[in-house]
Write a protein that holds these residues in place. Structure first.
Motif: not given
Length: 180
Positions: A46-70
């Motif tokens: 139950r606690d894993r049910l979701h709709i994935s919007l965007f995969a962020l795995s494997g991105l460098p930290e700068s891109h993760l920060c950009a995704a956070w800001e977006a």
């Protein structure tokens, strides 16, 4: 941004998650459908049910920060999602995802994802923003697959989206409420 420090080896993604009551209803429906289709696969918790919007795995930290800001840039009112069919997707041999899908009840979700994607593109993540999207909730994985089948619509009001770390369970690292 310390949330990223504990993400080594984990899958990261942005998702819309059902409230606890809806997750329970989806899980119960999945159990009924599992028996009806004679699937052997284990139900998604139950606690894993979701709709994935965007995969962020494997991105460098700068891109993760950009995704956070977006994600922080997005302003939209809460919206409803509704799934009205089940189907099996093609997966790895012997491991087909059995999912909830829909059309009419997912238009606002698709619009929201486009808005989030545009915010990511403005932050330099155009490649990530241009990924394909088929909104669904995975119920289980099984060796067998079945054709699309209509169900009584099931859905919820999306009031937030979350950053999920998937490693031995799902952890919701950050929540962004929807508001205008």
């Amino acid at each position: 941004m310390d949330e990223f420090a504990s993400c080594s080896g984990a899958r990261l993604f942005l998702a819309a998650v059902p409230d606890a009551g809806t997750a329970e209803r989806i899980h119960q429906l999945a159990g009924v459908l599992k028996r009806a289709h004679q699937f052997d696969g284990r139900l998604i918790a139950r606690d894993r049910l979701h709709i994935s919007l965007f995969a962020l795995s494997g991105l460098p930290e700068s891109h993760l920060c950009a995704a956070w800001e977006a994600a922080m840039d997005v302003r939209t009112e809460p919206f409803e999602v509704a799934f009205d069919r089940t189907a099996s997707f093609r997966g790895r041999p012997g491991n087909c995802p059995f999912v909830l899908i829909g059309e009419q009840g997912l238009r606002r979700l698709q619009s929201f994802r486009q808005t989030l994607g545009a915010a990511m593109a403005r932050r330099g993540l155009r490649r990530l923003a241009n990924t394909n999207f088929t909104p669904h909730v995975t119920l289980l994985y099984d060796a067998r697959s079945v054709d699309e089948y209509p169900i009584e619509p099931i859905g919820w009001m999306v009031r937030e989206f979350v950053l999920v770390r998937s490693l031995n369970g799902h952890a919701h690292l950050v929540r962004w409420p929807l508001w205008v």
